[in-house]
Design an enzyme around this catalytic site. Sequence first.
Site, PDB file in Angstrom:
ATOM      1  N   CYS A   1      -5.325  10.585   9.609  1.00 32.53           N
ATOM      2  CA  CYS A   1      -4.474   9.779  10.622  1.00 32.53           C
ATOM      3  C   CYS A   1      -4.840  10.059  11.863  1.00 32.53           C
ATOM      4  CB  CYS A   1      -2.943   9.866  10.403  1.00 32.53           C
ATOM      5  SG  CYS A   1      -1.928   8.503  11.238  1.00 32.53           S
TER       6      CYS A   1
ATOM      7  N   ILE B   1       8.490   5.997  17.084  1.00 32.09           N
ATOM      8  CA  ILE B   1       8.347   6.789  15.792  1.00 32.09           C
ATOM      9  C   ILE B   1       7.136   7.641  15.731  1.00 32.09           C
ATOM     10  CG2 ILE B   1       7.579   6.312  13.250  1.00 32.09           C
ATOM     11  CD1 ILE B   1      10.442   5.264  14.235  1.00 32.09           C
TER      12      ILE B   1
ATOM     13  N   LYS C   1       0.837  -1.262  -0.167  1.00 32.43           N
ATOM     14  CA  LYS C   1      -0.074   0.332   0.064  1.00 32.43           C
ATOM     15  C   LYS C   1       0.940   1.308  -0.059  1.00 32.43           C
ATOM     16  CE  LYS C   1      -1.713   1.687   3.962  1.00 32.43           C
ATOM     17  NZ  LYS C   1      -1.716   3.166   4.177  1.00 32.43           N
ATOM     18  N   ASN C   2       1.763   1.291   0.900  1.00 32.59           N
ATOM     19  CA  ASN C   2       2.666   2.479   1.012  1.00 32.59           C
ATOM     20  C   ASN C   2       3.360   2.800   0.082  1.00 32.59           C
ATOM     21  OD1 ASN C   2       1.497   3.066   3.526  1.00 32.59           O
ATOM     22  ND2 ASN C   2       3.143   2.119   4.763  1.00 32.59           N
TER      23      ASN C   2
ATOM     24  N   VAL D   1       3.947  18.046   8.172  1.00 36.10           N
ATOM     25  CA  VAL D   1       4.394  17.874   7.141  1.00 36.10           C
ATOM     26  C   VAL D   1       5.779  18.720   6.932  1.00 36.10           C
ATOM     27  CG1 VAL D   1       2.426  17.114   6.034  1.00 36.10           C
ATOM     28  CG2 VAL D   1       3.034  19.548   5.893  1.00 36.10           C
TER      29      VAL D   1
ATOM     30  N   ARG E   1       2.213  14.053  13.079  1.00 39.15           N
ATOM     31  CA  ARG E   1       2.877  13.556  11.957  1.00 39.15           C
ATOM     32  C   ARG E   1       2.852  15.151  11.004  1.00 39.15           C
ATOM     33  NH1 ARG E   1       0.433   7.982   9.955  1.00 39.15           N
ATOM     34  NH2 ARG E   1       2.106   7.757   8.693  1.00 39.15           N
TER      35      ARG E   1
ATOM     36  N   ARG F   1      -3.180  10.629   4.413  1.00 39.29           N
ATOM     37  CA  ARG F   1      -1.906  11.727   4.692  1.00 39.29           C
ATOM     38  C   ARG F   1      -1.004  11.429   3.388  1.00 39.29           C
ATOM     39  NH1 ARG F   1      -0.660  14.718   8.654  1.00 39.29           N
ATOM     40  NH2 ARG F   1       1.428  14.197   7.996  1.00 39.29           N
TER      41      ARG F   1
ATOM     42  N   ARG G   1      -8.465   0.233   4.457  1.00 42.98           N
ATOM     43  CA  ARG G   1      -7.576   1.187   3.690  1.00 42.98           C
ATOM     44  C   ARG G   1      -6.386   0.300   3.638  1.00 42.98           C
ATOM     45  NH1 ARG G   1      -5.869   5.164   7.808  1.00 42.98           N
ATOM     46  NH2 ARG G   1      -4.615   5.781   5.905  1.00 42.98           N
TER      47      ARG G   1
ATOM     48  N   ASP H   1       4.794   0.052  12.065  1.00 46.46           N
ATOM     49  CA  ASP H   1       3.332  -0.546  11.588  1.00 46.46           C
ATOM     50  C   ASP H   1       2.911  -2.052  11.805  1.00 46.46           C
ATOM     51  OD1 ASP H   1       2.606   1.778  10.624  1.00 46.46           O
ATOM     52  OD2 ASP H   1       3.023   1.261   8.368  1.00 46.46           O
TER      53      ASP H   1
ATOM     54  N   LEU I   1       8.801  18.691   7.063  1.00 44.95           N
ATOM     55  CA  LEU I   1      10.128  18.290   6.689  1.00 44.95           C
ATOM     56  C   LEU I   1       9.810  18.313   4.963  1.00 44.95           C
ATOM     57  CD1 LEU I   1      11.538  15.461   8.953  1.00 44.95           C
ATOM     58  CD2 LEU I   1      12.010  17.976   8.903  1.00 44.95           C
TER      59      LEU I   1
END
Length: 421
Positions: free
Chosen positions: A118, A330, A22-23, A125, A123, A94, A400, A308, A127
């Site tokens: 999420c 994380i 998925k990712n 953004v 988390r 995300r 998802r 995960d 960066l």
Amino acid sequence: MDQILVRGGRPLSGTIPIAGAKNACLTLMPATLLSEEPLTLTNAPRLSDIATMTQLLASLGAEVASLQSGQVLALSSHAITNHTADYDIVRKMRASILVLGPMLAREGHAVVSLPGGCAIGARPVDLHLKALEAMGAELDLRDGYVHAKASGGLKGAVVAFPFVSVGATENALMAATLAKGTTVLKNAAREPEIVDLAQCLRKMGAHIEGEGTSTITIEGVDRLGGATHPVVTDRIELGTYMLAPAICGGEVELLGGRLNLVGAFVAKLDEAGIDVSETPRGLKVARRNGRVNAVNVVTEPFPGFPTDLQAQMMALLCTADGVSVLEERIFENRFMHAPELTRMGAKIDVHGGTATVTGVERLRGAPVMATDLRASVSLILAGLAAEGETVVSRVYHLDRGYERVEEKLRAVGADIERVQA
């Protein structure tokens, strides 16, 4: 609303095919925005997040065709007709922020809503934005949108990430392929999904070196072409289904599984008393004898133990012999599954980013509620080992990231079905 009903206590036997990641797929799909020529992705997973990314790309003018029952995605962005990624779509996921770098690199301007989708911490953004600013982008945040411009195009730069970020590495990597000059990404993410993206971009004509290490060097080119690329195996789905026979007994072969995708995870399974062996078709998993051993887990960026898989590992350790400590480094707020596992008889004590799990001999079925994607499947795994019936609500989270989960588990002997609430 759908629920998942699990009747526990059955050992598992058979094979489970592992889907494309998925990712990885959610990162590869926006790469179509970098080129006028077609991009074809094979081994694509059939998930609601993929449908959301399809909707987002279509809103920007891309054409996305789902072929072979959704396992092949044919994408084409010969003309970007809209430069605004709208909140109504972006808020769902995300990964939507990953259209920012490609659109800015190819078109010189983009407006992208700040993302949602999420429940496991902020988390931010930041960066992503700092990397693009280093490459010459002018950014303005207003009314919940990032307004980005790159007058004269993006320029090569040295981008040093203060900490490892998979998403920011992906956005910067895609943007740098069309930037003028050389871009060096330092402290870059090393995940297999990054390697997969770089390999796909290279097929499209990008000049990239160093993927899979903490320093990636990209020499910008004037244009990219088309390509056909298979999505890498989903290491998180792989790890999840490896835990199924570990938690309730039996032996299962995971088709398409590769040790190099889950090295740190397999080391912890070995410590817990789970055998993992390579086969010509993938990986075979079986519990050795009796209860599993307690183990301590610390989540880290790849090649460390994946965040995960933390929730799923906790489900296994709930019935381990002894006390296990899981440290989440994380994401904050990623132990929301712990109270639900406690409803099933688990003994879990959470303090900040650390969870202490005292193993019990057996879990008990109970009505539980999924709070996020990985939490949802951890409750299903717990249900496989529990006495009686477990009913998991809010399984839209599950859809998802896991395709046909009931079908795959039922095929190896689990008593599981999707029911209407």
